[in-house]
Scaffold this motif. Structure first.
Motif, PDB file in Angstrom:
ATOM      1  N   UNK A 148     -26.770 -19.215  39.724  1.00  9.03           N
ATOM      2  CA  UNK A 148     -26.040 -20.429  40.113  1.00  9.03           C
ATOM      3  C   UNK A 148     -25.553 -20.303  41.553  1.00  9.03           C
ATOM      4  N   UNK A 149     -25.023 -19.153  41.890  1.00  8.33           N
ATOM      5  CA  UNK A 149     -24.545 -18.903  43.256  1.00  8.33           C
ATOM      6  C   UNK A 149     -25.675 -19.042  44.264  1.00  8.33           C
ATOM      7  N   UNK A 150     -26.834 -18.495  43.949  1.00  9.82           N
ATOM      8  CA  UNK A 150     -27.998 -18.575  44.833  1.00  9.82           C
ATOM      9  C   UNK A 150     -28.449 -20.020  45.042  1.00  9.82           C
ATOM     10  N   UNK A 151     -28.400 -20.796  43.959  1.00 10.96           N
ATOM     11  CA  UNK A 151     -28.847 -22.195  44.026  1.00 10.96           C
ATOM     12  C   UNK A 151     -27.765 -23.145  44.539  1.00 10.96           C
ATOM     13  N   UNK A 152     -26.550 -22.631  44.695  1.00  7.74           N
ATOM     14  CA  UNK A 152     -25.457 -23.460  45.204  1.00  7.74           C
ATOM     15  C   UNK A 152     -24.750 -24.259  44.121  1.00  7.74           C
ATOM     16  N   UNK A 153     -24.828 -23.790  42.882  1.00 14.86           N
ATOM     17  CA  UNK A 153     -24.198 -24.462  41.753  1.00 14.86           C
ATOM     18  C   UNK A 153     -23.024 -23.643  41.247  1.00 14.86           C
ATOM     19  N   UNK A 154     -22.245 -24.270  40.366  1.00 17.58           N
ATOM     20  CA  UNK A 154     -21.300 -23.500  39.562  1.00 17.58           C
ATOM     21  C   UNK A 154     -22.076 -23.011  38.335  1.00 17.58           C
ATOM     22  N   UNK A 155     -21.655 -21.933  37.706  1.00 19.26           N
ATOM     23  CA  UNK A 155     -22.329 -21.491  36.483  1.00 19.26           C
ATOM     24  C   UNK A 155     -22.307 -22.568  35.389  1.00 19.26           C
ATOM     25  N   UNK A 156     -21.234 -23.358  35.354  1.00 18.42           N
ATOM     26  CA  UNK A 156     -21.131 -24.413  34.343  1.00 18.42           C
ATOM     27  C   UNK A 156     -22.209 -25.485  34.571  1.00 18.42           C
ATOM     28  N   UNK A 157     -22.421 -25.846  35.837  1.00 16.58           N
ATOM     29  CA  UNK A 157     -23.434 -26.859  36.140  1.00 16.58           C
ATOM     30  C   UNK A 157     -24.827 -26.334  35.802  1.00 16.58           C
ATOM     31  N   UNK A 158     -25.079 -25.075  36.121  1.00 10.73           N
ATOM     32  CA  UNK A 158     -26.375 -24.486  35.780  1.00 10.73           C
ATOM     33  C   UNK A 158     -26.577 -24.500  34.272  1.00 10.73           C
ATOM     34  N   UNK A 159     -25.533 -24.216  33.509  1.00 11.54           N
ATOM     35  CA  UNK A 159     -25.619 -24.253  32.057  1.00 11.54           C
ATOM     36  C   UNK A 159     -25.989 -25.655  31.565  1.00 11.54           C
ATOM     37  N   UNK A 160     -25.399 -26.689  32.177  1.00 13.14           N
ATOM     38  CA  UNK A 160     -25.732 -28.071  31.822  1.00 13.14           C
ATOM     39  C   UNK A 160     -27.196 -28.374  32.097  1.00 13.14           C
ATOM     40  N   UNK A 161     -27.698 -27.934  33.239  1.00 15.78           N
ATOM     41  CA  UNK A 161     -29.104 -28.174  33.596  1.00 15.78           C
ATOM     42  C   UNK A 161     -30.018 -27.472  32.597  1.00 15.78           C
ATOM     43  N   UNK A 162     -29.680 -26.241  32.243  1.00 15.36           N
ATOM     44  CA  UNK A 162     -30.514 -25.467  31.317  1.00 15.36           C
ATOM     45  C   UNK A 162     -30.570 -26.119  29.947  1.00 15.36           C
ATOM     46  N   UNK A 163     -29.504 -26.822  29.536  1.00 15.01           N
ATOM     47  CA  UNK A 163     -29.479 -27.475  28.229  1.00 15.01           C
ATOM     48  C   UNK A 163     -30.455 -28.651  28.184  1.00 15.01           C
ATOM     49  N   UNK A 164     -30.694 -29.269  29.340  1.00 17.64           N
ATOM     50  CA  UNK A 164     -31.626 -30.395  29.391  1.00 17.64           C
ATOM     51  C   UNK A 164     -33.044 -29.861  29.248  1.00 17.64           C
ATOM     52  N   UNK A 165     -33.907 -30.686  28.716  1.00 15.37           N
ATOM     53  CA  UNK A 165     -35.330 -30.335  28.628  1.00 15.37           C
ATOM     54  C   UNK A 165     -35.931 -30.622  30.003  1.00 15.37           C
ATOM     55  N   UNK A 166     -36.216 -29.545  30.728  1.00  9.65           N
ATOM     56  CA  UNK A 166     -36.781 -29.723  32.083  1.00  9.65           C
ATOM     57  C   UNK A 166     -38.239 -29.382  32.065  1.00  9.65           C
TER      58      UNK A 166
END
Length: 190
Positions: free
Chosen positions: A172-190
């Motif tokens: 998340x840090x590398x991508x410029x996100x918070x860990x919480x936001x990354x968790x939300x993205x991962x929950x979505x079917x990408x």
């Protein structure tokens, strides 16, 4: 003499046995435990590190105290604070092991000596720096032109071998996100 470092170098330049031995003579092998630091902010970077096995990262601490990862290095990748290394000035970065890592430590003084004795070693590092600079330019472009989800999808597609090795908060840090936001993205079917 076959080592991961020599094998990597020989992908880009030719070395004879004498040159290989001269190169290896000034390099130290080191094992770095998970979460151990090779460099801390304020220290002068004295070496370039070649990852033989494992994973390292470089990061800085932001104004709000958050870690901002700027680069990861896995097998056959180099890592250093190049600004500190070249100027021998204090670093504003940390280099830390993400997992237990075996490295070849290439001291700056050895590099300068080798450049005199083995001129093609400069060609090797020039090629690597050009590739790294090109990748850095692309990353900056992605930061400006991709949405957060596109950044994550792009990372998954191009670096799938990193995803299971890097803790979520570091990714998340590398991508410029918070860990919480990354968790939300991962929950979505990408």
């Amino acid at each position: 003499m076959s080592t991961p470092l020599i094998n990597h170098i020989k992908r880009f330049i030719d070395l004879d046995e004498y040159q290989e031995q001269k190169l290896l003579a000034g390099i130290q092998k080191q094992s770095v435990k998970k979460k151990e630091y090779l460099l801390k902010e304020g220290q002068v970077c004295k070496a370039n590190y070649f990852v033989e096995k494992g994973c390292l990262r470089i990061f800085f601490i932001g104004e709000k105290g958050e870690e901002q990862t700027t680069y990861f290095a896995i097998e056959n990748w180099w890592i250093s604070d190049y600004a500190s290394l070249l100027s021998q000035a204090p670093s504003s970065f940390y280099i830390q092991a993400v997992e237990t890592t075996d490295i070849a430590v290439f001291p700056y003084v050895h590099l300068e000596s080798l450049a005199q004795d083995i001129p093609q070693i400069e060609r090797y590092f020039r090629i690597l720096m050009q590739k790294a600079y090109g990748a850095s330019q692309q990353r900056i472009k992605y930061l400006y032109s991709f949405s957060r989800e596109e950044m994550y999808r792009h990372f998954l597609k191009n670096y799938p071998h990193f995803v299971n090795r890097i803790p979520q908060y570091m990714l998340a840090s590398f991508l410029g996100f918070t860990p919480e936001y990354l968790s939300e993205i991962r929950k979505k079917k990408i």
